[in-house]
Write a protein that holds these residues in place. Sequence first.
Motif, short mmCIF file in Angstrom:
data_model
loop_
_atom_site.label_atom_id
_atom_site.label_comp_id
_atom_site.label_asym_id
_atom_site.label_seq_id
_atom_site.Cartn_x
_atom_site.Cartn_y
_atom_site.Cartn_z
N ASN A 99 0.85 -1.19 0.00
CA ASN A 99 0.00 0.00 0.00
C ASN A 99 0.88 1.24 0.00
N PHE A 100 0.30 2.36 -0.43
CA PHE A 100 1.00 3.63 -0.40
C PHE A 100 -0.02 4.76 -0.35
N LYS A 101 0.44 5.93 0.00
CA LYS A 101 -0.42 7.09 0.12
C LYS A 101 -0.17 7.99 -1.08
N TYR A 102 -1.23 8.34 -1.82
CA TYR A 102 -1.14 9.20 -2.98
C TYR A 102 -2.23 10.26 -2.88
N LEU A 103 -1.84 11.51 -2.85
CA LEU A 103 -2.78 12.63 -2.71
C LEU A 103 -3.72 12.42 -1.53
N VAL A 104 -3.16 12.06 -0.39
CA VAL A 104 -3.83 11.87 0.90
C VAL A 104 -4.79 10.68 0.90
N VAL A 105 -4.72 9.82 -0.08
CA VAL A 105 -5.57 8.64 -0.14
C VAL A 105 -4.70 7.41 -0.04
N ASP A 106 -5.05 6.50 0.87
CA ASP A 106 -4.33 5.23 0.97
C ASP A 106 -4.83 4.29 -0.12
N ILE A 107 -3.90 3.79 -0.91
CA ILE A 107 -4.22 2.84 -1.96
C ILE A 107 -3.56 1.52 -1.58
N ASN A 108 -4.34 0.44 -1.57
CA ASN A 108 -3.77 -0.86 -1.21
C ASN A 108 -3.90 -1.84 -2.36
N LYS A 109 -3.20 -2.95 -2.24
CA LYS A 109 -3.14 -3.91 -3.34
C LYS A 109 -4.47 -4.60 -3.60
N ASP A 110 -5.37 -4.63 -2.61
CA ASP A 110 -6.67 -5.27 -2.78
C ASP A 110 -7.72 -4.33 -3.37
N ALA A 111 -7.35 -3.07 -3.61
CA ALA A 111 -8.28 -2.05 -4.11
C ALA A 111 -9.49 -1.95 -3.19
N ASP A 112 -9.25 -2.06 -1.88
CA ASP A 112 -10.30 -2.02 -0.87
C ASP A 112 -10.33 -0.62 -0.27
N SER A 113 -11.46 0.03 -0.32
CA SER A 113 -11.55 1.40 0.17
C SER A 113 -12.26 1.51 1.52
N HIS A 114 -12.62 0.39 2.13
CA HIS A 114 -13.35 0.44 3.40
C HIS A 114 -12.52 1.10 4.50
N ILE A 115 -11.24 0.82 4.54
CA ILE A 115 -10.39 1.42 5.56
C ILE A 115 -10.32 2.93 5.35
N GLU A 116 -10.16 3.35 4.11
CA GLU A 116 -10.09 4.78 3.79
C GLU A 116 -11.40 5.49 4.15
N ILE A 117 -12.51 4.86 3.89
CA ILE A 117 -13.81 5.44 4.22
C ILE A 117 -13.94 5.61 5.73
N ASN A 118 -13.54 4.59 6.50
CA ASN A 118 -13.62 4.67 7.96
C ASN A 118 -12.72 5.78 8.50
#
Length: 66
Positions: free
Chosen positions: A25-44
């Motif tokens: 995973n990495f942070k790009y423009l304040v958004v965490d992007i992970n290998k699973d393309a899962d956005s639930h963590i980012e939403i929380n």
Amino acid sequence: MVITINNSKAGHLAIDEYKFERVDNFKYLVVDINKDADSHIEINIRVAAANRCYFRLVPLFKSNGL
């Protein structure tokens, strides 16, 4: 980062003399992007930040001087 349907275990990417490591995973423009393309963590994380901001401003909203 490699995002694929099948979980391939490719090594580092090498272009000329540069080597790029593979990350989960990495942070790009304040958004965490992970290998699973899962956005639930980012939403929380964003919901929690919005709640903190709101509850810090509640005394200001209830102020009679405003």
